[in-house]
Design a protein around this motif. Structure first.
Motif, PDB file in Angstrom:
ATOM      1  N   ALA A  50       1.085  -0.991  -0.147  1.00 61.87           N
ATOM      2  CA  ALA A  50      -0.113   0.033  -0.002  1.00 61.87           C
ATOM      3  C   ALA A  50       0.954   1.660  -0.198  1.00 61.87           C
ATOM      4  CB  ALA A  50      -1.263   0.227   1.532  1.00 61.87           C
ATOM      5  N   TYR A  51       2.163   0.906   0.763  1.00 56.72           N
ATOM      6  CA  TYR A  51       3.171   1.918   0.379  1.00 56.72           C
ATOM      7  C   TYR A  51       3.593   2.766  -0.364  1.00 56.72           C
ATOM      8  CZ  TYR A  51       7.295   5.009   1.016  1.00 56.72           C
ATOM      9  OH  TYR A  51       8.122   5.450   1.223  1.00 56.72           O
ATOM     10  N   ASN A  52       4.196   1.189  -1.240  1.00 56.90           N
ATOM     11  CA  ASN A  52       4.414   1.443  -3.011  1.00 56.90           C
ATOM     12  C   ASN A  52       3.504   2.369  -3.453  1.00 56.90           C
ATOM     13  OD1 ASN A  52       7.180   1.346  -4.404  1.00 56.90           O
ATOM     14  ND2 ASN A  52       5.413  -0.164  -5.388  1.00 56.90           N
ATOM     15  N   SER A  53       2.325   1.939  -3.454  1.00 50.79           N
ATOM     16  CA  SER A  53       1.551   2.494  -4.361  1.00 50.79           C
ATOM     17  C   SER A  53       0.894   4.087  -3.930  1.00 50.79           C
ATOM     18  CB  SER A  53      -0.139   1.965  -3.705  1.00 50.79           C
ATOM     19  OG  SER A  53      -1.210   2.768  -4.549  1.00 50.79           O
ATOM     20  N   ALA A  54       0.636   4.444  -2.567  1.00 52.44           N
ATOM     21  CA  ALA A  54       1.145   6.019  -2.626  1.00 52.44           C
ATOM     22  C   ALA A  54       2.770   6.431  -2.963  1.00 52.44           C
ATOM     23  CB  ALA A  54       0.840   6.329  -0.703  1.00 52.44           C
ATOM     24  N   LEU A  55       3.192   5.986  -3.126  1.00 48.84           N
ATOM     25  CA  LEU A  55       5.299   5.930  -3.445  1.00 48.84           C
ATOM     26  C   LEU A  55       4.454   6.620  -5.025  1.00 48.84           C
ATOM     27  CD1 LEU A  55       7.634   7.065  -3.008  1.00 48.84           C
ATOM     28  CD2 LEU A  55       8.594   4.495  -3.302  1.00 48.84           C
ATOM     29  N   THR A  59       4.840   9.822  -7.237  1.00 50.03           N
ATOM     30  CA  THR A  59       5.622  10.205  -8.283  1.00 50.03           C
ATOM     31  C   THR A  59       5.745  10.744  -9.278  1.00 50.03           C
ATOM     32  OG1 THR A  59       7.287   8.046  -7.282  1.00 50.03           O
ATOM     33  CG2 THR A  59       7.588   8.936  -9.445  1.00 50.03           C
ATOM     34  N   ALA A  60       4.369  10.079  -9.378  1.00 43.28           N
ATOM     35  CA  ALA A  60       3.950  10.827 -11.084  1.00 43.28           C
ATOM     36  C   ALA A  60       3.064  12.612 -11.017  1.00 43.28           C
ATOM     37  CB  ALA A  60       2.199   9.890 -10.498  1.00 43.28           C
ATOM     38  N   ALA A  61       2.321  12.784  -9.651  1.00 43.21           N
ATOM     39  CA  ALA A  61       2.520  14.339  -9.453  1.00 43.21           C
ATOM     40  C   ALA A  61       3.757  15.128  -9.419  1.00 43.21           C
ATOM     41  CB  ALA A  61       2.219  14.035  -7.590  1.00 43.21           C
ATOM     42  N   LEU A  62       4.976  14.366  -9.539  1.00 38.27           N
ATOM     43  CA  LEU A  62       6.061  15.291  -9.180  1.00 38.27           C
ATOM     44  C   LEU A  62       7.262  15.272 -10.887  1.00 38.27           C
ATOM     45  CD1 LEU A  62       9.052  16.220  -7.585  1.00 38.27           C
ATOM     46  CD2 LEU A  62       9.728  13.675  -7.237  1.00 38.27           C
ATOM     47  N   LEU A  63       6.645  13.959 -11.463  1.00 38.67           N
ATOM     48  CA  LEU A  63       7.292  13.833 -12.404  1.00 38.67           C
ATOM     49  C   LEU A  63       6.189  15.142 -13.212  1.00 38.67           C
ATOM     50  CD1 LEU A  63       7.633  10.556 -13.364  1.00 38.67           C
ATOM     51  CD2 LEU A  63       9.346  11.977 -12.730  1.00 38.67           C
ATOM     52  N   ALA A  64       5.441  14.554 -13.164  1.00 43.88           N
ATOM     53  CA  ALA A  64       4.176  16.061 -13.744  1.00 43.88           C
ATOM     54  C   ALA A  64       4.388  17.408 -13.506  1.00 43.88           C
ATOM     55  CB  ALA A  64       2.620  15.886 -13.474  1.00 43.88           C
ATOM     56  N   GLU A  72      19.608  10.367  -2.966  1.00 49.18           N
ATOM     57  CA  GLU A  72      19.780  10.403  -1.906  1.00 49.18           C
ATOM     58  C   GLU A  72      18.229  10.423  -1.448  1.00 49.18           C
ATOM     59  OE1 GLU A  72      22.221  13.625   0.961  1.00 49.18           O
ATOM     60  OE2 GLU A  72      22.923  12.568  -0.278  1.00 49.18           O
ATOM     61  N   MET A  73      17.866  10.066  -0.397  1.00 49.26           N
ATOM     62  CA  MET A  73      16.718  10.153   0.263  1.00 49.26           C
ATOM     63  C   MET A  73      14.803   9.997  -0.322  1.00 49.26           C
ATOM     64  SD  MET A  73      18.086  12.846   3.586  1.00 49.26           S
ATOM     65  CE  MET A  73      16.215  13.143   4.609  1.00 49.26           C
ATOM     66  N   HIS A  74      15.447   9.552  -1.587  1.00 47.94           N
ATOM     67  CA  HIS A  74      14.676   8.966  -2.476  1.00 47.94           C
ATOM     68  C   HIS A  74      12.351   9.192  -1.754  1.00 47.94           C
ATOM     69  CE1 HIS A  74      12.216   8.597  -6.941  1.00 47.94           C
ATOM     70  NE2 HIS A  74      12.610   7.330  -6.367  1.00 47.94           N
ATOM     71  N   HIS A  75      12.741   8.492  -1.492  1.00 49.00           N
ATOM     72  CA  HIS A  75      11.244   8.060  -0.749  1.00 49.00           C
ATOM     73  C   HIS A  75      10.929   9.323  -0.033  1.00 49.00           C
ATOM     74  CE1 HIS A  75      10.161   3.673  -1.155  1.00 49.00           C
ATOM     75  NE2 HIS A  75      11.473   3.670  -2.052  1.00 49.00           N
ATOM     76  N   TYR A  76      11.710  10.483   0.702  1.00 44.35           N
ATOM     77  CA  TYR A  76      10.724  11.255   1.867  1.00 44.35           C
ATOM     78  C   TYR A  76      11.211  12.436   0.732  1.00 44.35           C
ATOM     79  CZ  TYR A  76      12.083  14.702   4.928  1.00 44.35           C
ATOM     80  OH  TYR A  76      12.045  15.993   5.821  1.00 44.35           O
ATOM     81  N   LEU A  96       1.734  10.044   5.980  1.00 44.79           N
ATOM     82  CA  LEU A  96       3.189   8.731   5.008  1.00 44.79           C
ATOM     83  C   LEU A  96       4.362   8.772   4.920  1.00 44.79           C
ATOM     84  CD1 LEU A  96       1.921  11.012   1.180  1.00 44.79           C
ATOM     85  CD2 LEU A  96       0.729   8.348   2.419  1.00 44.79           C
ATOM     86  N   ASP A  97       5.450   9.988   5.722  1.00 45.41           N
ATOM     87  CA  ASP A  97       6.293   9.825   6.639  1.00 45.41           C
ATOM     88  C   ASP A  97       6.904   8.867   7.374  1.00 45.41           C
ATOM     89  OD1 ASP A  97       9.322  10.677   5.936  1.00 45.41           O
ATOM     90  OD2 ASP A  97       8.745  11.463   8.158  1.00 45.41           O
ATOM     91  N   LYS A  98       5.657   8.747   8.607  1.00 43.90           N
ATOM     92  CA  LYS A  98       5.264   7.842   9.428  1.00 43.90           C
ATOM     93  C   LYS A  98       5.541   6.654   8.871  1.00 43.90           C
ATOM     94  CE  LYS A  98       1.926   6.959  10.955  1.00 43.90           C
ATOM     95  NZ  LYS A  98       0.402   7.548  12.074  1.00 43.90           N
ATOM     96  N   PHE A  99       4.487   5.791   7.525  1.00 45.38           N
ATOM     97  CA  PHE A  99       4.183   4.782   7.022  1.00 45.38           C
ATOM     98  C   PHE A  99       6.186   4.306   6.615  1.00 45.38           C
ATOM     99  CE2 PHE A  99       0.006   5.694   8.004  1.00 45.38           C
ATOM    100  CZ  PHE A  99      -0.152   4.709   9.125  1.00 45.38           C
TER     101      PHE A  99
END
Length: 148
Positions: A50-55, A59-64, A72-76, A96-99
């Motif tokens: 589920a976390y990967n889904s959110a990621l 990521t789609a929003a960031l790329l858009a 470095e610290m990619h997920h964060y 999200l960061d907690k998860f």
């Protein structure tokens, strides 16, 4: 702070997005939403999926928005960027960061550390984020959504 400031700090790299790329990421998010609900999985794995889904949605929003996160610290960074892409609340980003941290612990340190309640909350957040990102894309970047 802004995405441009993050780029100056080398936290982000400029990126030219395509509709196909966004569709792939949203497709991964959808797959992971479904798979995180499969029976027979531990709560550790359900939360991870589920976390990967959110990621993928983040990521789609960031790329858009024309960027990708540096290694470095990619997920964060991807999670934090939601404040500047879709205008996510500090509360959502904090959860999200907690998860993100919980996932790291369950993956690398302590098996069985995730509760059923945490898994359900992460799934709820992932579903909410997937919906929010698609709505934001329709308004801010409709050219990046498949014309179905």
């Amino acid at each position: 702070m802004s995405l441009q400031n993050w780029e100056k700090n080398n936290w982000l790299v400029k990126h030219k997005p395509s509709a196909g790329e966004i569709a792939q990421l949203l497709g991964l998010a959808d797959r992971d939403l479904k798979d995180s609900q499969a029976s027979g999985l531990t709560d550790d794995w359900k939360l991870n999926i589920a976390y990967n889904s959110a990621l993928q949605s983040a990521t789609a929003a960031l790329l858009a928005s024309g960027y990708r996160a540096s290694r470095e610290m990619h997920h964060y960074r991807v999670i934090g960027s939601l404040a500047y892409t879709i205008g996510a609340s500090a509360d959502l980003i904090h959860k999200l960061d907690k998860f993100r941290k919980k996932r790291n612990i369950s993956d690398y340190e302590i098996a069985g550390s995730v509760t059923e309640g945490e898994t359900k909350e992460m799934l709820r957040l992932a579903k909410e984020l997937r919906k929010e990102v698609e709505g934001w894309l329709r308004k801010a970047h409709p050219e990046l959504l498949d014309k179905k």
